[in-house]
Design a protein around this motif. Structure first.
Motif, PDB file in Angstrom:
ATOM      1  N   ALA A   1       0.651  -1.170  -0.042  1.00 22.13           N
ATOM      2  CA  ALA A   1      -0.100   0.092  -0.021  1.00 22.13           C
ATOM      3  C   ALA A   1       0.824   1.232   0.130  1.00 22.13           C
ATOM      4  O   ALA A   1       2.183   1.312   0.273  1.00 22.13           O
ATOM      5  N   ALA A   2       0.196   2.362  -0.412  1.00 23.72           N
ATOM      6  CA  ALA A   2       0.825   3.601  -0.273  1.00 23.72           C
ATOM      7  C   ALA A   2      -0.267   4.689   0.495  1.00 23.72           C
ATOM      8  O   ALA A   2      -1.409   4.220  -0.004  1.00 23.72           O
ATOM      9  N   SER A   3      -0.256   5.397   1.181  1.00 25.84           N
ATOM     10  CA  SER A   3      -0.853   6.652   1.424  1.00 25.84           C
ATOM     11  C   SER A   3      -0.367   7.986   1.658  1.00 25.84           C
ATOM     12  O   SER A   3       1.101   8.031   2.034  1.00 25.84           O
TER      13      SER A   3
ATOM     14  N   THR B   1       7.043   4.486   1.567  1.00 26.06           N
ATOM     15  CA  THR B   1       8.207   3.590   1.722  1.00 26.06           C
ATOM     16  C   THR B   1       7.937   2.066   2.384  1.00 26.06           C
ATOM     17  O   THR B   1       8.819   1.402   2.598  1.00 26.06           O
ATOM     18  N   SER B   2       6.864   2.055   2.813  1.00 26.67           N
ATOM     19  CA  SER B   2       6.532   0.784   3.595  1.00 26.67           C
ATOM     20  C   SER B   2       6.818  -0.499   2.886  1.00 26.67           C
ATOM     21  O   SER B   2       7.058  -1.585   3.363  1.00 26.67           O
ATOM     22  N   GLY B   3       6.309  -0.735   1.692  1.00 25.17           N
ATOM     23  CA  GLY B   3       6.657  -1.848   0.865  1.00 25.17           C
ATOM     24  C   GLY B   3       5.415  -2.893   1.089  1.00 25.17           C
ATOM     25  O   GLY B   3       4.337  -2.613   1.864  1.00 25.17           O
TER      26      GLY B   3
END
Length: 375
Positions: A207-209, A355-357
């Motif tokens: 995900a991205a937020s 940047t969590s990947g």
């Protein structure tokens, strides 16, 4: 047999529960508490409900075997859910269960240790639309599902007239709290609950937020107002889920199968149409039928509630399911494991940043037993 509930919190969403309660039979409100005495008085007078003057009295008077509905602001959910459980009561919490995963895990461990039910909104997963889609999946109407696109976009909300949004008893929409909590924590569950009920556990979230709209009303920090997630289930199709208060309103879900597409365009409507468009070759062009057929269960389902504002949902389906499970001494469809897993996936989306990947989930739950009328 009368089933008994107690209500904690009389804000904006509480009126939606009480309006839904009017459509249900055999459920009695035995006590209400809110720390705002004026709001408590007005709410109880409007609905004709017994008020409690303190949290201590509220917890002490809540009946054994009943359910407490925690309808307070999200920042208070962990503290108050814990207080209710420690007092020995079953709890139905508005979303999110908690705003921190470790706190959510602690709540679920406490509920399990005490032999109590702990469930979380939303309960639209028990509604006709979600159950109809689940039926269509089990019957293979569109063939094997290969991918799902789900959208929970609510328009450019910071430019909306949200200061004028009032509940039936005049409670304002808590816009500062909504912006701080974030649209993902507030809304992702509307489709996550459906997806998890059909396919069970999410294995990995990519995900991205981001906060794309600065300077929202209220004191910060503000939560992301846009999240995009790809969900990899243990046994189910890859799913893309988007939440925002930025993009134009779109609450559609499309399940792409081998033979066509199942679709619904209204996550917040228990009676929304579920359609199936068969895929075909027209001359040299591959298309889905421009005349999709409606998928229906063909039998009575559950009490419906007329549209109020943006939603036409029966908010009492969840508490009713808990009470019925307790009465029948059977597992509750809205299980503690279900609530915890949905919370973990939601938090993974909300907190993803850029940047969590890939995030591996640490909790799991089984698919949900369909409602009797959807088998």
């Amino acid at each position: 047999m009368t089933r008994r509930i107690s209500i904690l919190g009389c804000g904006f969403v509480a009126d939606l529960y009480l309006r839904s309660l009017q459509a249900m039979e055999g459920i009695e409100v035995v006590g209400v508490y809110d720390r705002d005495a004026t709001r408590l008085d007005h709410f109880c007078a409007h609905w004709g409900l017994p008020k409690k003057t303190s949290l201590t009295a509220f917890l002490a008077d809540a009946p054994e075997g009943g359910v407490i509905l925690n309808l307070t602001n999200p920042s208070a959910h962990y503290e108050l859910n814990r207080a209710c459980l420690e007092a020995g009561h079953h709890v139905y919490s508005e979303k999110p269960l908690a705003t921190d995963l470790d706190e959510a895990k602690a709540l679920c461990a406490l509920a399990t240790e005490r032999g109590l039910l702990l469930a979380s909104a939303p309960c639209s997963v028990l509604g006709e639309t979600a159950q109809t889609l689940g039926y269509a999946l089990r019957k293979g109407i569109a063939g094997t599902p290969r991918a799902i696109y789900a959208e929970l976009d609510d328009g450019f909300v910071p430019q909306a007239a949200y200061r004028k949004w009032l509940s039936e008893t005049g409670a304002p929409w808590p816009y500062e709290d909504e912006f701080r909590t974030g649209c993902t924590l507030e809304h992702a569950g509307y489709y996550l609950s459906w997806l998890i009920s059909w396919f069970g556990s999410v294995r990995t979230v990519v995900a991205a937020s981001a906060e794309t709209i600065p300077d929202k009303t209220g004191t910060g920090p503000m939560a992301p107002d846009l999240s995009i997630a790809t969900l990899f289930f243990e046994t189910g199709p890859v799913t893309r889920l988007t939440c925002s208060i930025v993009a134009p309103h779109d609450h559609s879900i499309r399940i792409i199968g081998d033979s066509g597409v199942l679709r619904c365009d209204a996550a917040w409507d228990n009676s929304a149409k579920v359609t199936y468009a068969k895929r075909m070759n027209l001359r040299r062009k591959l298309v889905e039928s421009p005349f999709p057929r409606r998928v229906k269960l063909g039998r009575p389902t559950h009490p419906k509630v007329k549209r109020w504002g943006a939603a036409a949902m029966n908010f009492m389906l969840g508490p009713a399911e808990m009470l019925e499970a307790l009465e029948q001494d059977r597992p509750c469809r809205l299980s503690t494991a279900f609530a915890l897993h949905m919370t973990e996936v939601t938090l993974a989306m909300q907190n993803a940043g850029e940047t969590s990947g890939a995030q591996r989930m640490t909790t799991r739950c089984d698919p949900m037993e369909p409602m009797p009328w959807a088998r």
